[in-house]
Scaffold this motif. Structure first.
Motif, PDB file in Angstrom:
ATOM      1  N   ASP A 132       0.929  -1.313  -0.185  1.00 43.34           N
ATOM      2  CA  ASP A 132      -0.056  -0.161  -0.230  1.00 43.34           C
ATOM      3  C   ASP A 132       0.769   1.523  -0.018  1.00 43.34           C
ATOM      4  O   ASP A 132       0.664   2.305  -0.685  1.00 43.34           O
ATOM      5  CB  ASP A 132      -0.804  -0.002   1.131  1.00 43.34           C
ATOM      6  CG  ASP A 132      -2.236  -0.852   1.161  1.00 43.34           C
ATOM      7  OD1 ASP A 132      -2.261  -1.337   0.015  1.00 43.34           O
ATOM      8  OD2 ASP A 132      -2.540  -1.323   2.045  1.00 43.34           O
ATOM      9  N   GLN A 133       2.009   1.326   0.858  1.00 43.82           N
ATOM     10  CA  GLN A 133       2.814   2.358   0.821  1.00 43.82           C
ATOM     11  C   GLN A 133       3.552   2.460  -0.525  1.00 43.82           C
ATOM     12  O   GLN A 133       3.731   3.741  -0.872  1.00 43.82           O
ATOM     13  CB  GLN A 133       3.820   2.355   1.941  1.00 43.82           C
ATOM     14  CG  GLN A 133       3.427   2.080   3.326  1.00 43.82           C
ATOM     15  CD  GLN A 133       2.547   3.391   3.787  1.00 43.82           C
ATOM     16  OE1 GLN A 133       2.999   4.424   3.442  1.00 43.82           O
ATOM     17  NE2 GLN A 133       1.402   3.230   4.316  1.00 43.82           N
TER      18      GLN A 133
ATOM     19  N   ALA B  65       0.953   3.820  -3.016  1.00 47.85           N
ATOM     20  CA  ALA B  65       0.577   5.109  -2.676  1.00 47.85           C
ATOM     21  C   ALA B  65       1.575   6.261  -3.260  1.00 47.85           C
ATOM     22  O   ALA B  65       1.282   7.175  -4.124  1.00 47.85           O
ATOM     23  CB  ALA B  65       0.340   5.548  -1.367  1.00 47.85           C
ATOM     24  N   TYR B  66       2.793   6.072  -3.058  1.00 49.50           N
ATOM     25  CA  TYR B  66       3.998   6.739  -3.442  1.00 49.50           C
ATOM     26  C   TYR B  66       3.782   6.951  -5.110  1.00 49.50           C
ATOM     27  O   TYR B  66       4.088   7.642  -6.016  1.00 49.50           O
ATOM     28  CB  TYR B  66       5.282   6.278  -2.808  1.00 49.50           C
ATOM     29  CG  TYR B  66       5.361   6.787  -1.531  1.00 49.50           C
ATOM     30  CD1 TYR B  66       4.976   8.015  -0.985  1.00 49.50           C
ATOM     31  CD2 TYR B  66       5.682   5.783  -0.457  1.00 49.50           C
ATOM     32  CE1 TYR B  66       5.064   8.369   0.432  1.00 49.50           C
ATOM     33  CE2 TYR B  66       5.763   6.048   0.909  1.00 49.50           C
ATOM     34  CZ  TYR B  66       5.333   7.186   1.232  1.00 49.50           C
ATOM     35  OH  TYR B  66       5.353   7.744   2.645  1.00 49.50           O
TER      36      TYR B  66
ATOM     37  N   VAL C  29       1.179   8.830  -6.371  1.00 46.72           N
ATOM     38  CA  VAL C  29       1.560  10.332  -6.254  1.00 46.72           C
ATOM     39  C   VAL C  29       2.326  10.715  -7.370  1.00 46.72           C
ATOM     40  O   VAL C  29       2.083  12.018  -7.815  1.00 46.72           O
ATOM     41  CB  VAL C  29       1.971  10.663  -4.630  1.00 46.72           C
ATOM     42  CG1 VAL C  29       2.546  11.959  -4.799  1.00 46.72           C
ATOM     43  CG2 VAL C  29       0.921  10.450  -3.771  1.00 46.72           C
TER      44      VAL C  29
ATOM     45  N   VAL D 246      -5.642   8.585  -5.917  1.00 51.86           N
ATOM     46  CA  VAL D 246      -4.505   8.842  -4.946  1.00 51.86           C
ATOM     47  C   VAL D 246      -5.215   8.712  -3.436  1.00 51.86           C
ATOM     48  O   VAL D 246      -4.617   8.443  -2.621  1.00 51.86           O
ATOM     49  CB  VAL D 246      -3.620   9.946  -5.602  1.00 51.86           C
ATOM     50  CG1 VAL D 246      -2.708  10.432  -4.585  1.00 51.86           C
ATOM     51  CG2 VAL D 246      -3.004   9.647  -6.681  1.00 51.86           C
ATOM     52  N   CYS D 247      -6.168   9.692  -3.463  1.00 52.61           N
ATOM     53  CA  CYS D 247      -6.720   9.973  -2.026  1.00 52.61           C
ATOM     54  C   CYS D 247      -7.138   8.601  -1.569  1.00 52.61           C
ATOM     55  O   CYS D 247      -6.624   8.336  -0.162  1.00 52.61           O
ATOM     56  CB  CYS D 247      -8.043  10.974  -2.260  1.00 52.61           C
ATOM     57  SG  CYS D 247      -7.416  12.557  -2.573  1.00 52.61           S
TER      58      CYS D 247
ATOM     59  N   LEU E 159      -3.858   6.848  -0.167  1.00 53.31           N
ATOM     60  CA  LEU E 159      -3.267   7.341   1.075  1.00 53.31           C
ATOM     61  C   LEU E 159      -4.195   7.004   2.100  1.00 53.31           C
ATOM     62  O   LEU E 159      -3.414   6.632   3.235  1.00 53.31           O
ATOM     63  CB  LEU E 159      -3.432   8.892   0.713  1.00 53.31           C
ATOM     64  CG  LEU E 159      -2.325   9.547  -0.365  1.00 53.31           C
ATOM     65  CD1 LEU E 159      -2.389  11.124  -0.440  1.00 53.31           C
ATOM     66  CD2 LEU E 159      -0.984   9.250  -0.293  1.00 53.31           C
TER      67      LEU E 159
ATOM     68  N   GLY F  47      -3.320   3.422   2.847  1.00 53.14           N
ATOM     69  CA  GLY F  47      -1.706   3.632   3.589  1.00 53.14           C
ATOM     70  C   GLY F  47      -1.820   3.795   4.812  1.00 53.14           C
ATOM     71  O   GLY F  47      -1.229   3.124   5.790  1.00 53.14           O
ATOM     72  N   VAL F  48      -2.834   4.566   5.463  1.00 56.49           N
ATOM     73  CA  VAL F  48      -2.798   5.000   6.858  1.00 56.49           C
ATOM     74  C   VAL F  48      -3.741   3.719   7.546  1.00 56.49           C
ATOM     75  O   VAL F  48      -3.177   3.305   8.898  1.00 56.49           O
ATOM     76  CB  VAL F  48      -3.844   6.158   7.274  1.00 56.49           C
ATOM     77  CG1 VAL F  48      -4.056   6.371   8.359  1.00 56.49           C
ATOM     78  CG2 VAL F  48      -2.955   7.411   6.519  1.00 56.49           C
TER      79      VAL F  48
END
Length: 181
Positions: free
Chosen positions: A91-92, A95-96, A99, A146-147, A150, A153-154
């Motif tokens: 996920d991280q 996510a990057y 972005v 993207v949102c 993110l 990811g959290v």
């Protein structure tokens, strides 16, 4: 206790829903960019195949949609749910990558609308307005994806790090002396 019973938490439902929610946006973004083309009698035909920067955007969006589908299905399999660190890392990374993909698409649109006078690039959207409008729509869909990533990811970070106790920080001598009095 979650909405669907004691075995399913609200966080798992949110995770599953976000993953399913972002799939159509990523797929639509890919479809819009890949099928986008416009012919101009003065400058010729402009299409996706001619633009290397947009291939990166399409690749990352397609990978993210595929991963989101895989992760949504996998989130209900017990043997994979215990591998929270695997979802966290993936996920991280995605996510990057999403972005950077969004930034590349935004930069491409900026140059298409404004050009770059220093290197003698003229604006392209004056001649290819429909092409640029479709790219703006694809960018908006990419922003939604993207949102979602993110937030995912959290959520995945929370799932991994909630298993650990916070580190013990011994009090400083001054704090220890204040506690004694």
């Amino acid at each position: 206790m979650g909405i669907l019973g004691s075995d399913v938490s609200n966080l798992q439902i949110l995770d599953f829903s976000l993953r399913l929610f972002l799939i159509p946006f990523s797929v639509a973004s890919v479809w819009i960019v890949v099928t986008n083309h416009q012919d101009n009698s003065t400058y010729g035909k402009l299409e996706f195949n001619n633009l290397i920067g947009l291939k990166y955007v399409v690749c990352i969006s397609a990978v993210s949609a595929g991963y989101a589908l895989f992760a949504a299905v996998s989130s209900w399999l017990r043997w994979l749910v215990t591998k929270a660190w695997l979802f966290f890392v993936t996920d991280q990374v995605l996510a990057y990558l999403m972005v950077t993909s969004m930034a590349a698409q935004g930069e491409f649109l900026y140059l298409a609308y404004n050009g770059d006078r220093v290197v003698s690039w003229s604006e392209a959207c004056a001649s290819y307005g429909n092409f640029c409008s479709r790219l703006k729509l694809a960018l908006a869909l990419n922003v939604i994806s993207v949102c979602c990533f993110l937030v995912l990811g959290v959520i995945s970070a929370y799932r991994v790090f909630r298993r650990f106790e916070p580190p013990y920080v011994p009090p400083t001598p001054k704090e220890a002396q204040q506690e004694m009095t």
